[in-house]
Motif scaffolding. Sequence first.
Motif, PDB file in Angstrom:
ATOM      1  N   PHE A   7       0.909  -1.014   0.113  1.00 25.17           N
ATOM      2  CA  PHE A   7      -0.170  -0.047   0.122  1.00 25.17           C
ATOM      3  C   PHE A   7       0.906   1.226  -0.181  1.00 25.17           C
ATOM      4  CE2 PHE A   7      -2.682  -3.197   1.533  1.00 25.17           C
ATOM      5  CZ  PHE A   7      -3.985  -2.800   1.404  1.00 25.17           C
ATOM      6  N   ILE A   8       0.415   2.208  -0.758  1.00 28.15           N
ATOM      7  CA  ILE A   8       0.906   3.590  -0.702  1.00 28.15           C
ATOM      8  C   ILE A   8      -0.189   4.437   0.149  1.00 28.15           C
ATOM      9  CG2 ILE A   8       1.780   5.755  -1.952  1.00 28.15           C
ATOM     10  CD1 ILE A   8       3.143   3.966  -3.875  1.00 28.15           C
ATOM     11  N   CYS A   9       0.257   5.076   0.985  1.00 28.06           N
ATOM     12  CA  CYS A   9      -0.584   5.978   1.892  1.00 28.06           C
ATOM     13  C   CYS A   9      -0.054   7.417   1.780  1.00 28.06           C
ATOM     14  CB  CYS A   9      -0.670   5.613   3.303  1.00 28.06           C
ATOM     15  SG  CYS A   9      -1.271   4.055   3.502  1.00 28.06           S
ATOM     16  N   ILE A  10      -0.945   8.240   1.376  1.00 29.07           N
ATOM     17  CA  ILE A  10      -0.374   9.886   1.135  1.00 29.07           C
ATOM     18  C   ILE A  10      -0.928  10.722   2.334  1.00 29.07           C
ATOM     19  CG2 ILE A  10      -0.545  11.758  -0.415  1.00 29.07           C
ATOM     20  CD1 ILE A  10      -0.951   9.681  -2.483  1.00 29.07           C
ATOM     21  N   SER A  11      -0.292  11.506   3.067  1.00 27.56           N
ATOM     22  CA  SER A  11      -1.111  12.267   3.729  1.00 27.56           C
ATOM     23  C   SER A  11      -0.101  13.680   4.166  1.00 27.56           C
ATOM     24  CB  SER A  11      -1.013  11.695   5.298  1.00 27.56           C
ATOM     25  OG  SER A  11      -1.746  12.540   6.167  1.00 27.56           O
ATOM     26  N   ASN A  12      -0.882  14.778   3.849  1.00 27.90           N
ATOM     27  CA  ASN A  12      -0.121  16.029   4.245  1.00 27.90           C
ATOM     28  C   ASN A  12      -0.186  16.511   5.545  1.00 27.90           C
ATOM     29  OD1 ASN A  12       0.691  17.875   1.819  1.00 27.90           O
ATOM     30  ND2 ASN A  12      -1.159  16.731   1.038  1.00 27.90           N
ATOM     31  N   TYR A  13      -1.016  15.966   6.255  1.00 26.21           N
ATOM     32  CA  TYR A  13      -1.231  16.137   7.758  1.00 26.21           C
ATOM     33  C   TYR A  13      -0.835  15.086   8.802  1.00 26.21           C
ATOM     34  CZ  TYR A  13      -3.472  20.472   6.516  1.00 26.21           C
ATOM     35  OH  TYR A  13      -3.628  21.719   5.979  1.00 26.21           O
ATOM     36  N   PHE A  14      -0.396  15.084   9.860  1.00 20.86           N
ATOM     37  CA  PHE A  14       0.088  14.148  10.692  1.00 20.86           C
ATOM     38  C   PHE A  14      -1.446  13.713  11.012  1.00 20.86           C
ATOM     39  CE2 PHE A  14       1.029  12.562  15.161  1.00 20.86           C
ATOM     40  CZ  PHE A  14       1.449  11.490  14.606  1.00 20.86           C
ATOM     41  N   LYS A  15      -1.800  12.351  10.734  1.00 15.91           N
ATOM     42  CA  LYS A  15      -2.964  11.838  10.978  1.00 15.91           C
ATOM     43  C   LYS A  15      -3.077  10.361  10.469  1.00 15.91           C
ATOM     44  CE  LYS A  15      -6.341  14.221   9.178  1.00 15.91           C
ATOM     45  NZ  LYS A  15      -7.535  14.411   8.269  1.00 15.91           N
ATOM     46  N   MET A  54       7.919  14.633   0.457  1.00 13.82           N
ATOM     47  CA  MET A  54       7.737  15.574  -0.637  1.00 13.82           C
ATOM     48  C   MET A  54       8.214  17.052  -0.148  1.00 13.82           C
ATOM     49  SD  MET A  54       6.952  13.994  -3.387  1.00 13.82           S
ATOM     50  CE  MET A  54       6.329  15.213  -4.456  1.00 13.82           C
ATOM     51  N   GLU A  55       8.711  17.718  -1.154  1.00 14.51           N
ATOM     52  CA  GLU A  55       9.053  19.155  -0.760  1.00 14.51           C
ATOM     53  C   GLU A  55       7.889  20.012  -0.735  1.00 14.51           C
ATOM     54  OE1 GLU A  55      11.819  21.107   0.163  1.00 14.51           O
ATOM     55  OE2 GLU A  55      12.860  19.319   0.192  1.00 14.51           O
ATOM     56  N   GLY A  56       7.747  21.069   0.157  1.00 16.07           N
ATOM     57  CA  GLY A  56       6.653  21.913   0.205  1.00 16.07           C
ATOM     58  C   GLY A  56       5.453  21.145   1.070  1.00 16.07           C
ATOM     59  N   HIS A  57       4.218  21.870   1.175  1.00 19.52           N
ATOM     60  CA  HIS A  57       3.250  21.431   1.879  1.00 19.52           C
ATOM     61  C   HIS A  57       2.091  21.544   0.875  1.00 19.52           C
ATOM     62  CE1 HIS A  57       1.215  20.494   5.621  1.00 19.52           C
ATOM     63  NE2 HIS A  57       0.228  21.353   5.349  1.00 19.52           N
ATOM     64  N   ASP A  58       1.283  20.214   0.639  1.00 24.85           N
ATOM     65  CA  ASP A  58       0.059  20.297   0.145  1.00 24.85           C
ATOM     66  C   ASP A  58       0.006  20.557  -1.466  1.00 24.85           C
ATOM     67  OD1 ASP A  58      -2.443  19.979  -0.271  1.00 24.85           O
ATOM     68  OD2 ASP A  58      -3.170  21.570   0.483  1.00 24.85           O
ATOM     69  N   ASP A  60       2.162  22.704  -3.009  1.00 23.35           N
ATOM     70  CA  ASP A  60       3.548  23.040  -3.456  1.00 23.35           C
ATOM     71  C   ASP A  60       4.060  21.774  -3.794  1.00 23.35           C
ATOM     72  OD1 ASP A  60       2.963  25.707  -2.402  1.00 23.35           O
ATOM     73  OD2 ASP A  60       3.979  25.071  -0.306  1.00 23.35           O
ATOM     74  N   TRP A  61       3.232  20.486  -3.587  1.00 24.18           N
ATOM     75  CA  TRP A  61       3.814  19.239  -4.059  1.00 24.18           C
ATOM     76  C   TRP A  61       3.955  19.379  -5.759  1.00 24.18           C
ATOM     77  CZ3 TRP A  61       2.186  14.155  -1.261  1.00 24.18           C
ATOM     78  CH2 TRP A  61       2.362  14.042  -0.079  1.00 24.18           C
ATOM     79  N   VAL A 400      -7.050  32.658   3.303  1.00 21.51           N
ATOM     80  CA  VAL A 400      -6.671  31.574   2.324  1.00 21.51           C
ATOM     81  C   VAL A 400      -5.926  32.401   1.054  1.00 21.51           C
ATOM     82  CG1 VAL A 400      -7.377  29.789   0.696  1.00 21.51           C
ATOM     83  CG2 VAL A 400      -8.465  30.220   2.921  1.00 21.51           C
ATOM     84  N   GLU A 401      -4.509  32.312   0.968  1.00 23.62           N
ATOM     85  CA  GLU A 401      -3.801  32.939   0.271  1.00 23.62           C
ATOM     86  C   GLU A 401      -3.748  32.077  -1.192  1.00 23.62           C
ATOM     87  OE1 GLU A 401      -2.906  35.817   0.384  1.00 23.62           O
ATOM     88  OE2 GLU A 401      -3.300  36.242   2.617  1.00 23.62           O
ATOM     89  N   LYS A 402      -3.562  30.865  -1.018  1.00 21.60           N
ATOM     90  CA  LYS A 402      -3.279  29.706  -2.225  1.00 21.60           C
ATOM     91  C   LYS A 402      -4.709  29.046  -2.147  1.00 21.60           C
ATOM     92  CE  LYS A 402       1.515  29.253  -2.722  1.00 21.60           C
ATOM     93  NZ  LYS A 402       2.557  28.167  -2.563  1.00 21.60           N
ATOM     94  N   LEU A 403      -5.147  28.947  -3.493  1.00 24.75           N
ATOM     95  CA  LEU A 403      -6.316  28.035  -3.431  1.00 24.75           C
ATOM     96  C   LEU A 403      -5.951  26.888  -4.393  1.00 24.75           C
ATOM     97  CD1 LEU A 403      -8.710  30.917  -4.410  1.00 24.75           C
ATOM     98  CD2 LEU A 403      -9.173  29.252  -2.439  1.00 24.75           C
ATOM     99  N   HIS A 404      -6.709  25.706  -4.059  1.00 22.23           N
ATOM    100  CA  HIS A 404      -6.474  24.207  -4.792  1.00 22.23           C
ATOM    101  C   HIS A 404      -7.194  24.581  -6.167  1.00 22.23           C
ATOM    102  CE1 HIS A 404      -5.465  22.831  -1.030  1.00 22.23           C
ATOM    103  NE2 HIS A 404      -5.342  21.727  -1.474  1.00 22.23           N
TER     104      HIS A 404
END
Length: 404
Positions: A7-15, A54-58, A60-61, A400-404
């Motif tokens: 499995f590959i699990c992806i998380s931008n937050y510690f959870k 990964m460099e950056g956060h969310d 910025d990946w 919110v400065e940067k939007l998805h």
Amino acid sequence: MPNSKTFICISNYFKGTDFLIHLKNLGNKVYLVTSEKLRDKPWPTEHIDEIFYMEGHDMDWNLEHLLLGVGNLMKSQKIDAIVALDDYDVEKATYLRENLRIDGMGQTTGRYFRDKLAMRMRAKSLAIPIPGFCSLFNDHDINTFAETVSAPWVLKPRSEASAAGIIKVYDKETLWIHIDGMGNNRFKYLLEQFRPGDVYHCDSLVLDRKVLFSLTSKYLTTPMEISQGGGIFRSANIPYDSEDDKAIKAVNEQVIKGFGLKHGAAHTEFIKGKDDGKIYFLETSSRVGGAHLAEMIAEASNINLWKEWAAIEDSLVKETKYKLPKVKNEYAGIVLTLSKFQHPDLSSFSDPEVCFRVPLDYHAGLIVKSESSERVLELLNDYTNRFSNELAAVAEQSKVEKLH
């Protein structure tokens, strides 16, 4: 190990630590992709085969780099499943699955669980009740909406999680000031009628498009109220088989089925209109709810959403039968606030119903459980007053400065 899957699990937050631990305990190989900024978090490393940063956060990946990295890993490993542990990771996981042709939710379905405009358009096509809404693509449509739908309205970023970036507007002139101020970002927002009412969340586990488990809870202070004006977050599950419980679960089933979630966890929000008592769909996500709601749900029901979601993913790739543990019908509630103190002293909150203390710096949080819904609410009210007087701090809502 026989029948071990990867499995590959992806998380931008510690959870999702319970998810990772259980997946490993079920005999699988577990890879985690997370942000460099989370390198020092206490990930359960003994249950993870390797962590990639990964460099950056969310936002910025670099998705091409992510794809390249996973593609290189696949040269030596057969990847059986990719799992997004947080809201913001859904796009990344769907992007990888589409490119690498790995089973699971693709980009079109993923939109229904990330893009608030796609959600509303889908709900409308399924005749699921929703507040009036409008995209911000066309000036004429916006003016027609403002002239025919009574204010107040809310401008919502289409792909932010929780209540981040929501702007409440009371007249057409102010509405256009905000829209013009968005410049080229305006298409990333939607406009919606603000309906006063109680906000609920229904947290579910899904397998083969069927809702195996769901629990209905009510926000006693809504995420939007907190993001707009500060306050103390509170939620508690509502009486079982009550009118509201049955009505919300019925709409929740419509959403899960109609939006195409085949399996996993879902956190879906509804509002009960103050004026008409009707249940309206607000938004959904293919994940476990944040703000320690998973622990609250576990105390009320005996179902650890993270753990069971891992077991569902495991059963799918191994083609084994998944069995939900025995569910108990008790009550639990959470009270959570930012605190003035790094490690607030909660020792005076010593009622026997206290069953969990939130382990976050500069936060004060408690979960209580009881066989009585009234007792849970009584304790939450008491603790909210005490938190407010003794511990609470208010942080200004960041723009919110940067939007998805």
